[in-house]
Scaffold this motif. Structure first.
Motif, short mmCIF file in Angstrom:
data_model
loop_
_atom_site.label_atom_id
_atom_site.label_comp_id
_atom_site.label_asym_id
_atom_site.label_seq_id
_atom_site.Cartn_x
_atom_site.Cartn_y
_atom_site.Cartn_z
N SER A 25 0.83 -1.20 0.00
CA SER A 25 0.00 0.00 0.00
C SER A 25 0.87 1.26 0.00
N PHE A 26 1.92 1.24 0.81
CA PHE A 26 2.82 2.39 0.90
C PHE A 26 3.53 2.66 -0.44
N CYS A 27 3.78 1.60 -1.20
CA CYS A 27 4.58 1.72 -2.42
C CYS A 27 3.74 1.76 -3.70
N GLY A 28 2.42 1.64 -3.59
CA GLY A 28 1.57 1.70 -4.76
C GLY A 28 1.63 0.47 -5.63
N ILE A 29 1.75 -0.72 -5.00
CA ILE A 29 1.77 -1.97 -5.75
C ILE A 29 0.76 -2.94 -5.11
N VAL A 30 0.59 -4.10 -5.75
CA VAL A 30 -0.33 -5.12 -5.25
C VAL A 30 0.39 -6.00 -4.23
N GLY A 31 -0.27 -6.32 -3.13
CA GLY A 31 0.29 -7.23 -2.13
C GLY A 31 -0.75 -8.24 -1.71
N VAL A 32 -0.37 -9.51 -1.62
CA VAL A 32 -1.33 -10.59 -1.37
C VAL A 32 -0.93 -11.42 -0.16
N LYS A 33 -1.90 -11.68 0.73
CA LYS A 33 -1.77 -12.69 1.77
C LYS A 33 -2.81 -13.77 1.46
N PRO A 34 -2.38 -14.96 1.06
CA PRO A 34 -3.34 -16.02 0.75
C PRO A 34 -3.92 -16.64 2.02
N THR A 35 -4.87 -17.55 1.84
CA THR A 35 -5.40 -18.32 2.96
C THR A 35 -4.27 -19.03 3.68
N VAL A 61 -2.69 -7.02 -10.45
CA VAL A 61 -3.44 -8.13 -9.87
C VAL A 61 -3.23 -9.39 -10.70
N ALA A 62 -3.17 -9.24 -12.02
CA ALA A 62 -2.97 -10.40 -12.90
C ALA A 62 -1.66 -11.11 -12.59
N ASP A 63 -0.60 -10.35 -12.38
CA ASP A 63 0.70 -10.94 -12.03
C ASP A 63 0.61 -11.66 -10.69
N ALA A 64 -0.07 -11.04 -9.72
CA ALA A 64 -0.20 -11.64 -8.40
C ALA A 64 -1.00 -12.94 -8.47
N ALA A 65 -2.04 -12.96 -9.30
CA ALA A 65 -2.86 -14.16 -9.46
C ALA A 65 -2.04 -15.29 -10.08
N SER A 281 -4.15 -6.18 -1.12
CA SER A 281 -4.13 -4.72 -1.15
C SER A 281 -3.98 -4.29 -2.60
N ILE A 282 -4.92 -3.47 -3.06
CA ILE A 282 -4.95 -3.04 -4.46
C ILE A 282 -4.58 -1.56 -4.51
N PRO A 283 -3.57 -1.18 -5.29
CA PRO A 283 -3.16 0.24 -5.36
C PRO A 283 -4.15 1.02 -6.21
N LYS A 284 -4.82 1.99 -5.59
CA LYS A 284 -5.85 2.71 -6.34
C LYS A 284 -5.75 4.23 -6.20
N TYR A 285 -5.07 4.70 -5.20
CA TYR A 285 -5.20 6.11 -4.88
C TYR A 285 -3.84 6.81 -4.72
N PRO A 292 1.22 7.11 -2.45
CA PRO A 292 0.13 6.20 -2.80
C PRO A 292 -0.44 5.49 -1.57
N PHE A 293 -1.63 4.95 -1.72
CA PHE A 293 -2.21 4.06 -0.71
C PHE A 293 -3.24 3.17 -1.39
N GLY A 294 -3.55 2.05 -0.74
CA GLY A 294 -4.40 1.05 -1.37
C GLY A 294 -5.68 0.77 -0.62
N ILE A 295 -6.49 -0.09 -1.23
CA ILE A 295 -7.72 -0.58 -0.62
C ILE A 295 -7.57 -2.09 -0.43
N GLN A 296 -8.14 -2.63 0.64
CA GLN A 296 -7.93 -4.03 0.97
C GLN A 296 -9.23 -4.83 0.78
N LEU A 297 -9.09 -5.96 0.12
CA LEU A 297 -10.21 -6.86 -0.13
C LEU A 297 -9.95 -8.19 0.57
N MET A 298 -10.89 -8.65 1.40
CA MET A 298 -10.79 -9.94 2.07
C MET A 298 -11.85 -10.88 1.50
#
Length: 318
Positions: A25-35, A61-65, A281-285, A292-298
């Motif tokens: 979020s701090f760096c404006g990139i995608v970050g993932v924590k899986p189950t 997000v495509a790269d993270a997926a 965490s998705i970089p959107k803003y 930058p900062f992101g939004i988090q989806l669970m």
């Protein structure tokens, strides 16, 4: 996985309480924590064994997926890895979704007003697109960080005990016998923050305090898990800010003088680690301060495919 990371221009990290999503979020990139258990932790230096999770940090997000799909699956070298089938994580999701936003997060003191406004604007955009987005109570927000630090420091004090200058890790050149080997190797090899967490973890596991702290922490963790699972019985996703603010300066005096302020930066990310659910965490803003900062989806456990699919919608359309 290493080749895929190179192709995707990505990095891998260990997310114990937001150690991937927060810097993402701090760096404006995608970050993932899986189950928890979705990706093997074999080869990882354990910090908090029931929290640690390997995940990617990527430009999209495509790269993270793609990277998560390659790494996910059962590993005979890690008994905590899940044998549940790995789905196609790269397929976009269609149709309207039902999304919960935890209103307690938005009422939290310390949340940057600009971050709050931007995330709320995204919520309105999602509603305009036909998605159902509703406010949901989550009364345990103030317990997330204390519970996280009680449990992770307890596990860390146990996991890091092996780094004693004899079995693993740094050995002090000043050591002349067994006692000084332990004393100097651990005091010189571990930095102040690591020592602080080991001391706290040793305290909460000590006789007379185990039930009062570690035992209670496990009970609160179960309550958080059950409450989160109950939310997912009615909703597809949970949407919250990733961090309460943008990146702070390394030499920021406010953080040097008050360590609690640094620990509270994990308040929105520790939730998924305590409950074991996947989060991204998705970089959107971009803040008015230029950062930058992101939004988090669970998402529900092992619903990474759905999480990545909807995350691509957030990334592209909003």
């Amino acid at each position: 996985a290493a080749v895929a990371a190179d192709l995707c221009q990505a990095a891998l990290g260990s997310d114990t309480g937001g150690s991937i999503r927060q810097p993402a979020s701090f760096c404006g990139i995608v970050g993932v924590k899986p189950t928890y258990g979705r990706i093997s932790r074999y080869g990882l230096i354990a910090y908090g064994s029931s929290f640690d999770q390997i995940g990617p940090m990527c430009k999209s997000v495509a790269d993270a997926a793609l990277l998560t799909e390659i790494m996910a699956g059962k590993d005979p070298m890690d008994s905590t890895s899940s044998s549940q089938a790995v789905n196609d994580y790269q397929k976009p999701q269609s149709g309207s979704k039902k999304i919960a936003f935890l209103k307690d997060y938005f009422e939290r003191e310390g949340l940057d007003p600009e971050i709050k406004a931007q995330v709320q604007a995204t919520i309105e955009d999602l509603r305009a697109q036909g998605h159902t987005v509703e406010a949901v109570d989550f009364p345990y927000l103030d317990y997330l960080v204390p519970t996280y630090y009680v449990l992770t420091t307890a596990e860390a004090s146990s996991n890091l005990a092996r780094y004693d200058g004899v079995h693993f890790g740094y050995r002090s050149p000043r050591a002349v016998d067994l006692e000084t080997t332990y004393k100097y190797s651990r005091s010189e090899g571990f930095g102040p923050e690591v020592q602080r967490r080991i001391m706290l973890g040793t305290f909460v596991l000590s006789a007379g305090y185990y039930d009062a702290y570690y035992g209670k922490g496990q009970q609160v963790r179960r309550l958080i898990q059950d409450t989160t699972n109950a939310i997912f019985e009615s909703y597809d996703f949970i949407l919250v800010p990733t961090t309460p603010g943008t990146a702070f300066k390394i030499d920021d005096a406010a953080y040097k003088e008050d360590l609690t302020k640094i620990y509270l930066e994990d308040i929105f990310t520790a939730h998924a680690n305590l409950s074991g659910h996947p989060a991204i965490s998705i970089p959107k803003y971009k803040h008015s301060n230029g950062l930058p900062f992101g939004i988090q989806l669970m998402a529900p456990q092992f619903k990474e495919a759905e999480m990545f699919g909807f995350a691509q919608t957030l990334e592209q359309k909003i």
